[in-house]
Design a protein around this motif. Sequence first.
Motif, PDB file in Angstrom:
ATOM      1  N   LYS A 176      11.986  -8.593 -10.648  1.00  0.00           N
ATOM      2  CA  LYS A 176      10.248  -9.087  -9.222  1.00  0.00           C
ATOM      3  C   LYS A 176       9.314  -9.599  -9.741  1.00  0.00           C
ATOM      4  CE  LYS A 176       7.786  -7.602  -5.376  1.00  0.00           C
ATOM      5  NZ  LYS A 176       6.928  -6.711  -5.336  1.00  0.00           N
ATOM      6  N   ILE A 177       9.346 -10.983 -10.168  1.00  0.00           N
ATOM      7  CA  ILE A 177       7.665 -11.429 -10.527  1.00  0.00           C
ATOM      8  C   ILE A 177       6.775 -11.019 -10.707  1.00  0.00           C
ATOM      9  CG2 ILE A 177       9.208 -13.507 -11.286  1.00  0.00           C
ATOM     10  CD1 ILE A 177       7.408 -14.973  -9.306  1.00  0.00           C
ATOM     11  N   CYS A 178       5.919 -11.081 -11.794  1.00  0.00           N
ATOM     12  CA  CYS A 178       4.058 -11.203 -10.916  1.00  0.00           C
ATOM     13  C   CYS A 178       3.692  -9.350 -11.563  1.00  0.00           C
ATOM     14  CB  CYS A 178       3.858 -11.287 -10.405  1.00  0.00           C
ATOM     15  SG  CYS A 178       4.235 -13.102  -9.741  1.00  0.00           S
ATOM     16  N   THR A 179       5.156  -8.854 -12.005  1.00  0.00           N
ATOM     17  CA  THR A 179       4.482  -6.489 -12.051  1.00  0.00           C
ATOM     18  C   THR A 179       4.216  -6.342 -13.287  1.00  0.00           C
ATOM     19  OG1 THR A 179       7.121  -6.960 -12.564  1.00  0.00           O
ATOM     20  CG2 THR A 179       6.885  -6.615  -9.773  1.00  0.00           C
ATOM     21  N   TRP A 220      -0.175  -0.861 -11.933  1.00  0.00           N
ATOM     22  CA  TRP A 220       0.348  -0.024 -11.829  1.00  0.00           C
ATOM     23  C   TRP A 220       0.807   0.384 -10.781  1.00  0.00           C
ATOM     24  CZ3 TRP A 220       0.375   3.693  -7.896  1.00  0.00           C
ATOM     25  CH2 TRP A 220      -1.218   3.808  -7.348  1.00  0.00           C
ATOM     26  N   ALA A 221       0.477  -0.250  -9.787  1.00  0.00           N
ATOM     27  CA  ALA A 221       1.770  -0.049  -8.341  1.00  0.00           C
ATOM     28  C   ALA A 221       2.918  -1.057  -8.393  1.00  0.00           C
ATOM     29  CB  ALA A 221       1.301   0.084  -6.972  1.00  0.00           C
ATOM     30  N   ARG A 222       2.823  -2.512  -8.629  1.00  0.00           N
ATOM     31  CA  ARG A 222       3.226  -3.474  -9.211  1.00  0.00           C
ATOM     32  C   ARG A 222       4.564  -3.325  -9.147  1.00  0.00           C
ATOM     33  NH1 ARG A 222       0.240  -8.405  -9.621  1.00  0.00           N
ATOM     34  NH2 ARG A 222      -2.167  -8.174  -9.037  1.00  0.00           N
ATOM     35  N   PRO A 223       5.002  -2.527 -10.468  1.00  0.00           N
ATOM     36  CA  PRO A 223       6.923  -2.576 -10.808  1.00  0.00           C
ATOM     37  C   PRO A 223       7.613  -0.965  -9.506  1.00  0.00           C
ATOM     38  CG  PRO A 223       5.115  -2.051 -12.760  1.00  0.00           C
ATOM     39  CD  PRO A 223       3.929  -2.126 -11.425  1.00  0.00           C
ATOM     40  N   LYS A 224       7.131   0.006  -9.551  1.00  0.00           N
ATOM     41  CA  LYS A 224       7.421   0.477  -8.075  1.00  0.00           C
ATOM     42  C   LYS A 224       7.264  -0.324  -6.582  1.00  0.00           C
ATOM     43  CE  LYS A 224       4.241   4.035  -9.766  1.00  0.00           C
ATOM     44  NZ  LYS A 224       4.468   4.340 -11.837  1.00  0.00           N
ATOM     45  N   TYR A 225       6.753  -1.046  -6.660  1.00  0.00           N
ATOM     46  CA  TYR A 225       7.522  -1.744  -5.603  1.00  0.00           C
ATOM     47  C   TYR A 225       7.832  -2.795  -5.339  1.00  0.00           C
ATOM     48  CZ  TYR A 225       6.542  -3.072   0.030  1.00  0.00           C
ATOM     49  OH  TYR A 225       6.116  -3.130   1.276  1.00  0.00           O
ATOM     50  N   GLU A 226       9.579  -2.506  -6.239  1.00  0.00           N
ATOM     51  CA  GLU A 226      10.359  -3.150  -6.694  1.00  0.00           C
ATOM     52  C   GLU A 226      11.491  -3.760  -5.632  1.00  0.00           C
ATOM     53  OE1 GLU A 226      12.670  -4.348 -10.979  1.00  0.00           O
ATOM     54  OE2 GLU A 226      13.157  -2.547  -9.895  1.00  0.00           O
ATOM     55  N   PHE A 234       0.995  -1.397  -0.191  1.00  0.00           N
ATOM     56  CA  PHE A 234      -0.094   0.037  -0.464  1.00  0.00           C
ATOM     57  C   PHE A 234       0.467   1.439  -0.309  1.00  0.00           C
ATOM     58  CE2 PHE A 234       0.150   1.103   4.402  1.00  0.00           C
ATOM     59  CZ  PHE A 234       0.601   0.247   5.115  1.00  0.00           C
ATOM     60  N   SER A 235       1.919   1.419   0.014  1.00  0.00           N
ATOM     61  CA  SER A 235       3.005   2.906   0.054  1.00  0.00           C
ATOM     62  C   SER A 235       4.270   1.858   0.226  1.00  0.00           C
ATOM     63  CB  SER A 235       2.769   3.336   1.752  1.00  0.00           C
ATOM     64  OG  SER A 235       3.952   4.316   1.355  1.00  0.00           O
ATOM     65  N   ASN A 236       5.649   3.290  -1.020  1.00  0.00           N
ATOM     66  CA  ASN A 236       6.615   2.158  -1.988  1.00  0.00           C
ATOM     67  C   ASN A 236       7.555   3.811  -0.374  1.00  0.00           C
ATOM     68  OD1 ASN A 236       6.614   3.955  -2.984  1.00  0.00           O
ATOM     69  ND2 ASN A 236       6.917   2.868  -5.019  1.00  0.00           N
ATOM     70  N   ILE A 237       7.058   3.998   0.928  1.00  0.00           N
ATOM     71  CA  ILE A 237       7.527   5.060   1.372  1.00  0.00           C
ATOM     72  C   ILE A 237       8.066   4.878   1.898  1.00  0.00           C
ATOM     73  CG2 ILE A 237       7.411   7.361   1.877  1.00  0.00           C
ATOM     74  CD1 ILE A 237       5.073   7.927  -0.536  1.00  0.00           C
ATOM     75  N   CYS A 238       9.663   5.296   2.177  1.00  0.00           N
ATOM     76  CA  CYS A 238       9.872   4.087   3.113  1.00  0.00           C
ATOM     77  C   CYS A 238      11.278   5.264   3.784  1.00  0.00           C
ATOM     78  CB  CYS A 238      10.746   3.008   2.779  1.00  0.00           C
ATOM     79  SG  CYS A 238      10.914   2.309   4.662  1.00  0.00           S
ATOM     80  N   ARG A 239      11.237   6.036   4.976  1.00  0.00           N
ATOM     81  CA  ARG A 239      12.269   6.375   6.276  1.00  0.00           C
ATOM     82  C   ARG A 239      13.477   5.398   5.902  1.00  0.00           C
ATOM     83  NH1 ARG A 239      12.144   5.540  11.401  1.00  0.00           N
ATOM     84  NH2 ARG A 239      10.774   3.373  12.533  1.00  0.00           N
ATOM     85  N   MET A 240      13.327   4.461   6.314  1.00  0.00           N
ATOM     86  CA  MET A 240      14.529   3.210   5.920  1.00  0.00           C
ATOM     87  C   MET A 240      15.437   3.686   4.757  1.00  0.00           C
ATOM     88  SD  MET A 240      14.478   2.963   9.351  1.00  0.00           S
ATOM     89  CE  MET A 240      15.272   1.696   9.596  1.00  0.00           C
ATOM     90  N   TYR A 277      20.315  -2.924   1.349  1.00  0.00           N
ATOM     91  CA  TYR A 277      19.954  -3.872   0.005  1.00  0.00           C
ATOM     92  C   TYR A 277      18.489  -3.749  -0.739  1.00  0.00           C
ATOM     93  CZ  TYR A 277      17.345  -5.312   4.713  1.00  0.00           C
ATOM     94  OH  TYR A 277      16.856  -5.177   5.689  1.00  0.00           O
ATOM     95  N   CYS A 278      17.803  -2.893  -0.337  1.00  0.00           N
ATOM     96  CA  CYS A 278      16.220  -2.796  -0.664  1.00  0.00           C
ATOM     97  C   CYS A 278      16.021  -1.597  -1.637  1.00  0.00           C
ATOM     98  CB  CYS A 278      15.510  -2.030   0.411  1.00  0.00           C
ATOM     99  SG  CYS A 278      13.613  -2.181   0.415  1.00  0.00           S
ATOM    100  N   GLY A 279      15.443  -2.154  -2.289  1.00  0.00           N
ATOM    101  CA  GLY A 279      15.447  -1.472  -4.129  1.00  0.00           C
ATOM    102  C   GLY A 279      14.642  -0.218  -3.686  1.00  0.00           C
ATOM    103  N   ILE A 280      13.178  -0.579  -2.090  1.00  0.00           N
ATOM    104  CA  ILE A 280      13.617   1.293  -1.884  1.00  0.00           C
ATOM    105  C   ILE A 280      12.886   2.111  -0.938  1.00  0.00           C
ATOM    106  CG2 ILE A 280      10.624   0.273  -3.420  1.00  0.00           C
ATOM    107  CD1 ILE A 280       9.737   0.051  -0.391  1.00  0.00           C
ATOM    108  N   ARG A 281      14.393   1.565  -0.455  1.00  0.00           N
ATOM    109  CA  ARG A 281      15.451   2.633   0.197  1.00  0.00           C
ATOM    110  C   ARG A 281      15.152   4.059  -0.289  1.00  0.00           C
ATOM    111  NH1 ARG A 281      21.035   3.610  -0.166  1.00  0.00           N
ATOM    112  NH2 ARG A 281      20.980   2.280   1.531  1.00  0.00           N
ATOM    113  N   ARG A 282      15.207   5.085   1.012  1.00  0.00           N
ATOM    114  CA  ARG A 282      15.110   6.520   1.474  1.00  0.00           C
ATOM    115  C   ARG A 282      15.706   6.396   0.246  1.00  0.00           C
ATOM    116  NH1 ARG A 282      16.899   7.857   6.262  1.00  0.00           N
ATOM    117  NH2 ARG A 282      18.875   7.965   5.472  1.00  0.00           N
ATOM    118  N   ASP A 283      17.065   6.458  -0.109  1.00  0.00           N
ATOM    119  CA  ASP A 283      18.311   7.006  -0.854  1.00  0.00           C
ATOM    120  C   ASP A 283      17.854   6.640  -2.367  1.00  0.00           C
ATOM    121  OD1 ASP A 283      19.307   8.323   0.927  1.00  0.00           O
ATOM    122  OD2 ASP A 283      21.269   7.428   1.173  1.00  0.00           O
TER     123      ASP A 283
END
Length: 352
Positions: free
Chosen positions: A313-316, A302-308, A61-67, A71-77
């Motif tokens: 990642k499959i099914c996006t 529409w959101a799935r590819p943004k939560y990479e 429900f959100s790919n915004i992250c303060r961490m 390793y993570c593709g949706i990290r803040r930086d």
Amino acid sequence: MKTLDLLLEKLYNTNNLTREELLYLLENLDQVHTEKLFEYARKTRERYYGNKVYMRGLIEFSNICRMNCLYCGIRRDNKKVQRYRLSHREILECCREGYALGYRTFVLQSGEDPWYTVERLTDIITYIKSMFPDVAVTLSAGERPEEEYRAFFEAGADRYLLRHETASRSLYESLHPGASFDNRRNCLYILKKIGYQVGAGFMVGLPGQTKEDLVEDLLFLKELEPHMIGIGPFIPHKETPLGSEKGGTVEDTLVMLALTRLLVPDCLLPATTAMGTLHPEGRELALMAGANVVMPNLSPTWARPKYELYQDKICTGDEAAHCRGCIERRINSVGMVVDMGRGDHCNFEHTA
Ligand code: 5AD
Ligand code: FES
């Protein structure tokens, strides 16, 4: 009998091994004994849950992250991600669609997004539970203060997923700038105390991770005894500091899944999307190594590819609409059957 056979039998019969024995297994497993390990893991899963695979509908429900986990593709930086938040309405729409498809568990997952205050999240939970009283709601929204975990629980959240990521303090600290190893573990104990069905878990093949570290993961799980355990290979994402590191392997992850099934025999163990990403039959192999949960994606396409979280990642993409049927075929192909119920932990008495 040879040592490996003895150790596997002890593990199968007692659901326990010492630190030294686990390390010996990891260092000496050959192909024949790996097959034996998987067979014991399957038998154990069958004893507790039969041949059922529980389905959870995942809503990112959100790919915004303060961490800023390395390793993570949706990290803040990572400035290349287009950030999004689903509105209450959009989240409920995902639930409505999922409910119509037969799902009775929704997993609400996000980055650590402060916009979702305790009021906003409890609102969403209350709403979902009033619209769909027979579903289990699982939250996966990171580290929060105890009062907030309590408020979510009182609003009707049934389960909480918070992977411990790695049980090695030094590795944890090197991968999570500014985060606290102790706080993360403490959150898991608090969640359990509150009464949630709790999910922990870790990644396999993190840069610098040793066999000793993986043994610590197993021992930590044995001690915590979570209801659910998410295990997947580390997969590098190019827009992260670990983008050119080597990733984890399917083989190593399968061994950790099977060992986990034997050490925490009654746990719910997903065949993760990361496994399906590394290998076309990764999830089937995971089911054959003791897994019994699959978490198809219900996020808007529409959101799935943004939560990479990781690369490829499959099914996006375009295939996303077919996940339900695709997954059912995969489950049946290994002789298992889909269960669309709430899929509670086998010791959990549901009173609603
Ligand atoms: N590779 C594999 N798994 C990852 N996760 C985050 N980034 C990656 C990656 N690059 C996992 C973490 C997190 C879960 C939601 O996804 O373990 O807890
Ligand atoms: Fe998504 Fe197969 S599970 S396409």
